[in-house]
Design a protein around this motif. Structure first.
Motif, PDB file in Angstrom:
ATOM      1  N   CYS A  82       5.315  28.377  25.274  1.00 23.97           N
ATOM      2  CA  CYS A  82       6.681  28.091  24.641  1.00 23.97           C
ATOM      3  C   CYS A  82       7.647  29.617  24.740  1.00 23.97           C
ATOM      4  CB  CYS A  82       6.547  27.784  23.108  1.00 23.97           C
ATOM      5  SG  CYS A  82       5.532  26.194  22.729  1.00 23.97           S
ATOM      6  N   CYS A 113       6.486  32.846  22.644  1.00 21.36           N
ATOM      7  CA  CYS A 113       4.985  32.983  22.318  1.00 21.36           C
ATOM      8  C   CYS A 113       4.262  34.223  22.971  1.00 21.36           C
ATOM      9  CB  CYS A 113       4.242  31.730  23.036  1.00 21.36           C
ATOM     10  SG  CYS A 113       2.560  31.956  22.747  1.00 21.36           S
ATOM     11  N   CYS A 164      -4.025  26.707  23.467  1.00 23.41           N
ATOM     12  CA  CYS A 164      -2.840  26.671  24.610  1.00 23.41           C
ATOM     13  C   CYS A 164      -3.328  27.581  25.785  1.00 23.41           C
ATOM     14  CB  CYS A 164      -1.697  27.601  23.775  1.00 23.41           C
ATOM     15  SG  CYS A 164      -0.958  26.220  22.594  1.00 23.41           S
ATOM     16  N   ASN A 191      -3.476  33.369  15.957  1.00 19.72           N
ATOM     17  CA  ASN A 191      -2.070  33.020  15.463  1.00 19.72           C
ATOM     18  C   ASN A 191      -2.421  32.351  14.439  1.00 19.72           C
ATOM     19  OD1 ASN A 191      -2.991  30.520  16.567  1.00 19.72           O
ATOM     20  ND2 ASN A 191      -1.645  30.775  18.379  1.00 19.72           N
ATOM     21  N   CYS A 225       3.025  31.895  16.822  1.00 21.25           N
ATOM     22  CA  CYS A 225       3.107  30.502  17.480  1.00 21.25           C
ATOM     23  C   CYS A 225       4.359  30.130  16.802  1.00 21.25           C
ATOM     24  CB  CYS A 225       2.049  29.752  16.841  1.00 21.25           C
ATOM     25  SG  CYS A 225       2.082  28.265  17.636  1.00 21.25           S
ATOM     26  N   ASN A 243       4.458  26.124  16.166  1.00 28.59           N
ATOM     27  CA  ASN A 243       3.994  25.597  15.020  1.00 28.59           C
ATOM     28  C   ASN A 243       4.421  26.219  13.829  1.00 28.59           C
ATOM     29  OD1 ASN A 243       2.802  23.196  16.445  1.00 28.59           O
ATOM     30  ND2 ASN A 243       1.772  24.775  17.681  1.00 28.59           N
TER      31      ASN A 243
HETATM   32  S1  SF4 Z   1       0.450  29.219  20.558  1.00 25.75           S
HETATM   33 FE1  SF4 Z   1       2.306  28.126  19.945  1.00 25.75          FE
HETATM   34  S2  SF4 Z   1       4.085  29.149  20.668  1.00 25.75           S
HETATM   35 FE2  SF4 Z   1       2.421  29.511  22.034  1.00 25.75          FE
HETATM   36  S3  SF4 Z   1       2.279  27.922  23.669  1.00 25.75           S
HETATM   37 FE3  SF4 Z   1       0.967  27.386  22.037  1.00 25.75          FE
HETATM   38  S4  SF4 Z   1       2.344  26.059  20.925  1.00 25.75           S
HETATM   39 FE4  SF4 Z   1       3.629  27.278  22.040  1.00 25.75          FE
END
Ligand code: SF4
Ligand SMILES: Cc1ncc(C[n+]2csc(CCOP(=O)(O)OP(=O)(O)O)c2C)c(N)n1
Ligand SMILES: [Mg+2]
Lengths: 189, 366, 262
Positions: free
Chosen positions: C29, C32, C62, C132, C223, C226
């Motif tokens: 995202c 991030c 992620c 995170n 993050c 979220n």
């Molecule tokens: S950790 Fe959070 S901000 Fe980073 S890619 Fe994953 S959902 Fe997106």
């Protein structure tokens, strides 16, 4: 009667909500309905779509290869779904974000500058309602009045001050679709 | 209760609460996380137990503990998480505690993806853990059945002191459909704990929940006891659906979501004059063996359709034996078979059998 | 639109993609900090000229697609098991520079046993632990590192000590283990911290090469998606909320260079 529809666009354009609203309205009308979303990591800012099926009989498949109608809110969605709409079906196109014309001539293509219309109505988040209004005007599954009434039921109370604007968006979309269809019917030189 | 538009994952979680589930243990995994999130809100609200476990290994053992203590308890997960629960499920079978597991299956093997699949038939129906054990496996095909099967799973689990599995898939978990939730049943009264449960040895002998039988003869006797229980379940709890089979020359056998996709295909083929129907096992264990055997004597051919590479197919072949030809069509890896593709397989089979068919009108789809 | 002067023919590039980080757009995202962590690791691999002998193990979170972004050999482990898989790789390829890249759910929750025992065995691997305080990939559930009172989709009323415990500080925990040689915590919330993080990444790889034992660099990361924050506010959240709960510092370092040589 069985009606199926795909709504597609970017995440955040209200694609999933528009489909849910339609499904709620179908249920309120005593019909069977399924709502099936694309889900997963692709939703993060990427594309989103959902399939809504409405029927007066129990529904088998909640997905379809060839929908009777599609609402496309951005260019990638037009590219993907234009070839799939069934002959004689309806394709509602958000021309605010799509500058390419619909190529097929065997479908009812309705061009609506929905983002611009929503902005005129004072709320850019109404794009999905404008397009839904347009679809309803061109199909016989449900009426804008039915969907409007359902909206009143499903919209959380804290958003009720937006009801008027949502009704206006549905109505404006329907009006523009009727005009667009009339234009489509008149051959131009 | 009125019919409302419900998302599968939320629907089964709420159904479990209304069936008197007092303790939920789980670990996030797509495509069923909404169930855990619903429990995170609702269970504390009702003064019941919600724990996000550190893993699925822990979650199933927390369920084991709560079940041993005699309350209605459950977990939900998806394929990779369910793989991690196999040890716990074997222990629970070996100590005869009742519990419910909802598996919202996704594409595999390995991490695979999060798209809908029927990848866990073998591990759930045959027993992915060690030992000769069984668990009741229910295969819903709609959000309403997901609700009803969750409630039924609790009742069957308690009746037979067994683990009941609701085997759904990503599409059922994620879709919304009109469905009706059951009325709220009160949780089991504190003094109505089952006689075998761990509740404190007050005015009775101590209870033990264990799966250890060191003496092989004793372990064998225990296994025979389990087998007798499984036989009783096979005698009483088989469920299946027959759809348009009365005059059918072709029977499609499919469960869960695959079965509802088949129904759409069948509607089109029926309109084109193909005598085709659907046989849908609702309990995958106990398997509707007798009904399927009877069917195989009436039809000319069977087509098995699954969202895997033929896991239930082996059971169908075993039951049908040589009575009629058994074909297979499967999509896997998270790809759903489109009704159009299924229809093409039915049509090909019909043509092979020499049936007269006309072109299906395009607009027919149920 | 202003017209730019045509580029000088002999400009020397001062900033580009590291060799170990091919130019592939990531799925992360906007805002991030996973991307920053990737870049730092890749820069260090370049600087150590280690691209051809580095093997990475991606986890489930992620960063599951980390293998798409690093130009080195990669495996993708089951959720939480990366340190075990890395053990297998390193034991049979002792000459390789082996690292895992794990989120806090992966490492501190489901993989708590594997990380602990990799440290206990003094496994010669380097762990990059991207903390995170949340499960990013599955949409924002509570992690063992979630702050007390922090709301997540599985702690909707905020993390409550009575039923959910409080933050697990993995660096402090693992530093207790004899097999751990280098365990530090850094942050990615501003340029100064990012530079410090890079130094630690380099040091961890060096300690691995010296065969001194298990190494881990914990990186406090954002993050925004979220946490429901803008990228900028998320960096502020690391600084103001996470750093107090997860103090930055060195929890275990090889005692002397002399010992390092011994
Ligand atoms: S950790 Fe959070 S901000 Fe980073 S890619 Fe994953 S959902 Fe997106
Ligand atoms: C056995 C198993 N359980 C659950 C999951 C679902 N899952 C995928 S990623 C993830 C959590 C990731 O969180 P974290 O490690 O903190 O990484 P982040 O996404 O925050 O970087 C979970 C629970 C899985 N893939 N496998
Ligand atoms: Mg995380």
């Amino acid at each position: 009667m069985t009606f199926d529809l795909i709504i597609a666009g970017f995440g955040g354009q209200g694609v999933l909500f528009a489909g849910q609203l339609l499904a709620h309205a179908a249920l309120d009308a005593g019909l069977e309905t399924t709502w099936y979303p694309s889900y997963g990591p692709e939703m993060r800012g990427g594309t989103a779509n959902c399939t809504v099926v409405i029927s007066d009989a129990p529904i088998g498949s909640p997905i379809t290869e060839r929908p009777q109608a599609a609402i496309v809110m951005n260019l990638p969605s037009l590219v993907r779904y234009e070839p799939l709409v069934r002959p004689g079906g309806v394709l509602v196109v958000n021309t605010s974000l799509i500058d390419r014309a619909v190529e097929r001539v065997d479908i009812d293509a309705i061009a609506i500058p929905a983002d611009d219309v929503a902005a005129e109505l004072g709320n850019p988040k109404l794009t999905n309602m404008v397009l839904l209004g347009a679809l309803l005007a061109r199909t016989s599954a449900l009426t804008t009045a039915q969907v409007g009434a359902t909206l009143e039921r499903v919209l959380p109370a804290r958003h009720h001050h937006l009801l008027g604007a949502n009704h206006a968006a549905l109505a404006r979309g329907a009006e523009l679709a009727t005009e667009a269809a009339a234009r489509n019917a008149t051959p131009t030189a | 209760m009125a019919r409302e538009l419900l998302k599968g994952n939320v629907a089964f979680a709420e159904a479990a609460i209304r069936a008197g589930c007092e303790a939920y243990f789980g670990y996030p995994i797509t495509p069923q996380t909404e169930a855990l999130e619903h429990m995170a809100v609702r269970m504390p609200e009702l003064g019941r137990t919600f724990v996000q476990a550190e893993s699925e290994v822990a979650a199933i053992n927390m369920v084991y503990g709560a079940a041993a203590a005699g309350v209605r308890t459950m977990t939900s997960s998806s394929s990779p998480g369910v793989s991690l629960m196999m040890e716990g499920l074997s222990y629970m079978a070996g100590s005869e505690v009742p519990a419910v597991v909802v598996d919202v299956m996704r594409g595999g093997p390995g991490l695979g993806n999060i798209a809908p699949a029927q990848s866990d038939y073998t591990q759930m129906v045959k027993g992915g853990g060690h030992g000769d054990y069984r668990q009741i496996v229910l295969a819903p095909a709609s959000v309403q059945e997901l609700i009803d099967h969750t409630v039924l799973a609790f009742d069957l689990a308690d009746r037979y002191r067994i683990v009941s599995v609701v085997l759904a898939d990503g599409s059922l978990g994620q879709m919304m459909e009109g469905a009706e939730l059951p009325a709220m049943r009160p949780p089991r009264a504190a003094d109505a704990s089952p006689a075998w449960a761990l509740s404190g040895a007050k005015e009775r002998d101590t209870n033990l929940i264990s799966s250890i039988h060191l003496d092989p003869d004793e372990e064998e006797r225990f296994n025979h006891h389990l087998q007798a229980k499984y036989a009783a379940i096979e005698a009483a709890e088989i469920r299946h659906e027959e759809h348009l089979l009365d005059d059918a020359s072709i029977a499609v056998v499919a469960f869960g979501t695959a079965a509802r996709l088949v129904k759409t295909a069948i509607a089109g083929e029926r309109a084109a004059g193909v005598a085709v129907g659907l046989f849908r096992p609702i309990t995958l264990w106990p398997f509707p063996t007798d009904a399927l055997r009877d069917l195989s004597e009436r039809v000319e051919a069977i087509l098995v359709v699954e969202m895997n590479m033929g896991q239930m197919l082996e059971d169908v072949q075993r039951v049908v034996a040589e009575r009629c030809p058994v074909g297979f069509f499967g999509r896997t890896g998270g790809v759903m078979p489109m009704p159009e593709e299924i229809a093409a397989r039915i049509r090909a089979l019909a043509t092979q059998l020499g049936a007269a068919v006309s072109d299906a009108p395009e607009e027919v789809r149920t | 639109m202003s017209v730019l002067a045509p580029p000088e023919p002999a400009l020397t590039p001062v900033y580009s993609y590291p060799d170990a980080l091919p130019h592939v757009p990531t799925h992360y995202c906007p805002g991030c900090t996973h991307g920053i962590a990737h870049r730092l690791i890749a820069e260090v691999i370049d600087e150590m000229a280690a691209k051809e002998r580095t093997i990475g193990v991606a986890s489930v979170g992620c960063s599951v697609f980390a293998y798409r972004y690093f130009g080195v050999d990669f495996a993708q482990a089951a959720h939480g098991r990366a340190p075990a898989m890395a053990t297998g790789v390193k034991r049979v390829r002792p000459e390789a520079l082996v690292f895992t890249y794990q989120g806090d759910g992966d490492l501190a929750s489901i993989g708590a046993a594997e990380i602990l025992h990799a440290a206990v065995r003094g496994e010669q691997i380097t762990v990059f632990f991207v903390n995170n305080a949340i499960y990013g990939m599955t949409g924002g559930q509570m992690a063992p590192t979630t702050l007390l009172g922090q709301t997540t989709t599985s702690s909707p009323a905020g993390r409550d000590r009575a039923t959910m415990g409080t933050v697990l500080r993995m660096s402090e925990l693992l530093a207790q283990v004899d097999g751990a040689a280098y365990v530090v915590r850094r942050s990615l919330h501003d340029v100064v911290q990012i530079k410090r993080a890079k130094k630690a990444i380099r040091r961890a790889f060096e300690v691995q090469e010296q065969g001194l034992g298990f190494t881990m660099v914990e990186l406090l990361s954002s993050c925004p998606t979220n946490w429901g924050m803008t990228p900028e506010a998320a960096l502020g959240y690391i600084r103001d909320e996470m750093v107090p709960a997860f103090p930055l510092g060195d929890f275990k370092v090889p005692e002397t260079r002399a010992e390092a040589g011994a």
